[in-house]
Structure formats: structure tokens, C-alpha cells
Scaffold this motif. Structure first.
Motif, PDB file in Angstrom:
ATOM      1  N   GLY A 192       0.831  -1.322   0.084  1.00  0.00           N
ATOM      2  CA  GLY A 192      -0.213   0.035   0.051  1.00  0.00           C
ATOM      3  C   GLY A 192       1.001   1.245   0.015  1.00  0.00           C
ATOM      4  O   GLY A 192       0.576   2.271  -0.772  1.00  0.00           O
ATOM      5  N   ALA A 193       1.951   1.240   0.709  1.00  0.00           N
ATOM      6  CA  ALA A 193       2.751   2.474   0.808  1.00  0.00           C
ATOM      7  C   ALA A 193       3.406   2.509  -0.477  1.00  0.00           C
ATOM      8  O   ALA A 193       3.771   3.791  -0.824  1.00  0.00           O
ATOM      9  CB  ALA A 193       3.845   2.147   1.795  1.00  0.00           C
ATOM     10  N   ARG A 194       3.628   1.365  -1.316  1.00  0.00           N
ATOM     11  CA  ARG A 194       4.462   1.643  -2.588  1.00  0.00           C
ATOM     12  C   ARG A 194       3.526   2.196  -3.853  1.00  0.00           C
ATOM     13  O   ARG A 194       3.813   2.363  -4.939  1.00  0.00           O
ATOM     14  CB  ARG A 194       4.755   0.454  -2.969  1.00  0.00           C
ATOM     15  N   LEU A 195       2.091   2.279  -3.309  1.00  0.00           N
ATOM     16  CA  LEU A 195       1.018   2.648  -4.185  1.00  0.00           C
ATOM     17  C   LEU A 195       1.067   4.278  -4.592  1.00  0.00           C
ATOM     18  O   LEU A 195       0.874   4.763  -5.634  1.00  0.00           O
ATOM     19  CB  LEU A 195      -0.268   2.461  -4.065  1.00  0.00           C
ATOM     20  N   VAL A 196       1.821   4.968  -3.676  1.00  0.00           N
ATOM     21  CA  VAL A 196       1.930   6.258  -3.659  1.00  0.00           C
ATOM     22  C   VAL A 196       2.785   6.612  -4.919  1.00  0.00           C
ATOM     23  O   VAL A 196       3.856   6.001  -5.237  1.00  0.00           O
ATOM     24  CB  VAL A 196       2.716   6.994  -2.665  1.00  0.00           C
ATOM     25  N   PRO A 197       2.412   7.497  -5.956  1.00  0.00           N
ATOM     26  CA  PRO A 197       3.010   7.611  -7.151  1.00  0.00           C
ATOM     27  C   PRO A 197       4.469   8.136  -6.935  1.00  0.00           C
ATOM     28  O   PRO A 197       4.511   9.274  -6.213  1.00  0.00           O
ATOM     29  CB  PRO A 197       2.301   8.495  -8.194  1.00  0.00           C
ATOM     30  N   ASP A 198       5.542   8.020  -7.802  1.00  0.00           N
ATOM     31  CA  ASP A 198       6.540   8.817  -7.827  1.00  0.00           C
ATOM     32  C   ASP A 198       6.498  10.174  -8.399  1.00  0.00           C
ATOM     33  O   ASP A 198       6.299   9.954  -9.865  1.00  0.00           O
ATOM     34  CB  ASP A 198       7.781   7.903  -8.455  1.00  0.00           C
ATOM     35  N   PRO A 199       6.658  11.208  -7.913  1.00  0.00           N
ATOM     36  CA  PRO A 199       6.446  12.574  -8.530  1.00  0.00           C
ATOM     37  C   PRO A 199       7.449  12.672  -9.706  1.00  0.00           C
ATOM     38  O   PRO A 199       7.189  13.491 -10.744  1.00  0.00           O
ATOM     39  CB  PRO A 199       6.454  13.608  -7.435  1.00  0.00           C
ATOM     40  N   GLY A 200       8.648  12.057  -9.755  1.00  0.00           N
ATOM     41  CA  GLY A 200       9.607  12.332 -10.815  1.00  0.00           C
ATOM     42  C   GLY A 200       9.847  11.340 -11.571  1.00  0.00           C
ATOM     43  O   GLY A 200      10.626  11.357 -12.589  1.00  0.00           O
ATOM     44  N   GLY A 201       8.786  10.492 -11.739  1.00  0.00           N
ATOM     45  CA  GLY A 201       8.793   9.404 -12.495  1.00  0.00           C
ATOM     46  C   GLY A 201       8.483   9.877 -13.991  1.00  0.00           C
ATOM     47  O   GLY A 201       8.013  10.853 -14.150  1.00  0.00           O
ATOM     48  N   GLY A 202       8.923   9.130 -14.925  1.00  0.00           N
ATOM     49  CA  GLY A 202       8.679   9.374 -16.415  1.00  0.00           C
ATOM     50  C   GLY A 202       7.234   9.293 -16.787  1.00  0.00           C
ATOM     51  O   GLY A 202       6.177   9.218 -15.854  1.00  0.00           O
ATOM     52  N   PRO A 203       7.196   9.350 -18.347  1.00  0.00           N
ATOM     53  CA  PRO A 203       5.677   9.005 -18.802  1.00  0.00           C
ATOM     54  C   PRO A 203       5.114   7.846 -18.269  1.00  0.00           C
ATOM     55  O   PRO A 203       6.090   6.767 -18.405  1.00  0.00           O
ATOM     56  CB  PRO A 203       5.926   9.289 -20.251  1.00  0.00           C
TER      57      PRO A 203
END
Length: 177
Positions: A136-147
Motif C-alpha cells: 500500500g505504501a508503494r502505491l503512492v506515485p513517484d512525482p519524478g517518474g517518467g511518462p
């Protein structure tokens, strides 16, 4: 299992949707992705069988024995690839838990679950509760992730959501066994 009928139907829907999504991933992925998605699809459809309300359907004992064999084989398959991927260790624990619950259901009177071996049930419940929190904690999106990748079958957040829902289903089934 001793699951109330509405909760059982929710588990069935969750398992069927997760299993179906994982089948799509299995047929569109490559190598390790296919193997991982196949194991997750098996767990999803296994959840469907295990969550059947005993008030409506009585699964015959030979079916539980078959489930035990299938999940034990899946655990051995996960063990084979465990050194390649930490996630395969999770599949090993999950398949082992499903085999364990199948044995409990096969040996329970009139197809109803019993407490099983309480220390093992408690340990598995603790593992899956921790896994649910971690996933569940890993569901938070990475703000610096690519497309985002194209196609719904290759979206990592959908795979994580599927894993989260199956972890929750395992917790529910372990509580009901």
C-alpha cells in the motif's frame, strides 16, 4: 470458509478481477513478467475457489486435495526461481499459504474451515498484513517518474493494486480458516 456470504462474494469478485488482469499481463509480458503474472493469476483464481460460500456450494474433498497439489506445485515453482527475484519468495509464501488452507478445508468437518494450526495461521496472517502495508505504501506515485507506460497491462501501479488486493484477500481468508 466461515466468511459471511456478502464478504465471500466480494472476495470472489476480487479474485476473479485480479486473476483476469494477471492473465492479461501474463499473455502480454515477457519472461519473468509472464512467470510472475501467472503465479498471481493462479492466486486470484484460487481465491475464487476458496471463497465460495459453503451455504451455497459445498466443494467436494477431492477438489481440496487437488487445490493442495496445485498450490504445492506452484510453491515449488516459485522456489525454483526464488534466487532470481525476491518477489518469487512472496509467491512461495502465498502458494504455501493457499496449500495450507486447502489442507485445512479438506480435513475440516462438512467442508467448513477450522482453526487449522493456529501458530502457522498467525504467522501467515502477520506476513500478509505486513505485505499489505508495504504494498500500500508503494502505491503512492513517484512525482519524478517518467511518462506512464502505454497499455493498461503494463502499468506498474495496477499490478501493485492487484497485489495489494490479493494480500487483503489472503488476510480475509486466513481469518476465516
Amino acid at each position: 470458509m466461515h466468511t459471511p456470504v456478502p464478504a465471500a462474494w466480494l472476495l470472489i469478485a476480487l479474485g476473479a478481477l485480479s486473476g483476469g488482469y494477471c492473465l492479461v499481463r501474463m499473455f502480454t509480458g515477457t519472461g519473468r513478467q509472464r512467470r510472475t503474472a501467472g503465479g498471481e493469476a493462479l492466486m486470484g483464481f484460487g481465491t475464487v475457489v476458496m471463497a465460495l460460500p459453503t451455504t451455497l456450494v459445498t466443494v467436494p474433498r477431492p477438489a481440496w486435495a487437488l487445490c493442495t497439489v496445485v498450490f504445492a506445485a506452484a510453491a515449488l515453482g516459485a522456489l525454483r526461481y526464488a534466487r532470481d527475484s525476491v518477489h518469487q519468495l512472496h509467491h512461495l509464501v502465498g502458494a504455501g499459504a493457499m496449500a495450507y488452507m486447502s489442507v485445512v478445508m479438506a480435513t475440516a468437518p462438512a467442508g467448513h474451515g477450522s482453526a487449522g494450526f493456529a501458530p502457522l495461521t498467525t504467522a501467515l496472517l502477520g506476513y500478509f498484513a505486513g505485505y499489505v502495508l508495504w504494498t500500500g505504501a508503494r502505491l503512492v506515485p513517484d512525482p519524478g517518474g517518467g511518462p506512464p507506460p502505454t497499455g493498461a497491462a503494463h502499468r506498474p501501479e495496477l499490478a501493485r493494486a492487484c497485489r495489494l488486493s490479493m494480500g487483503l484477500a489472503m488476510c480475509a481468508m486466513l481469518l476465516a480458516v
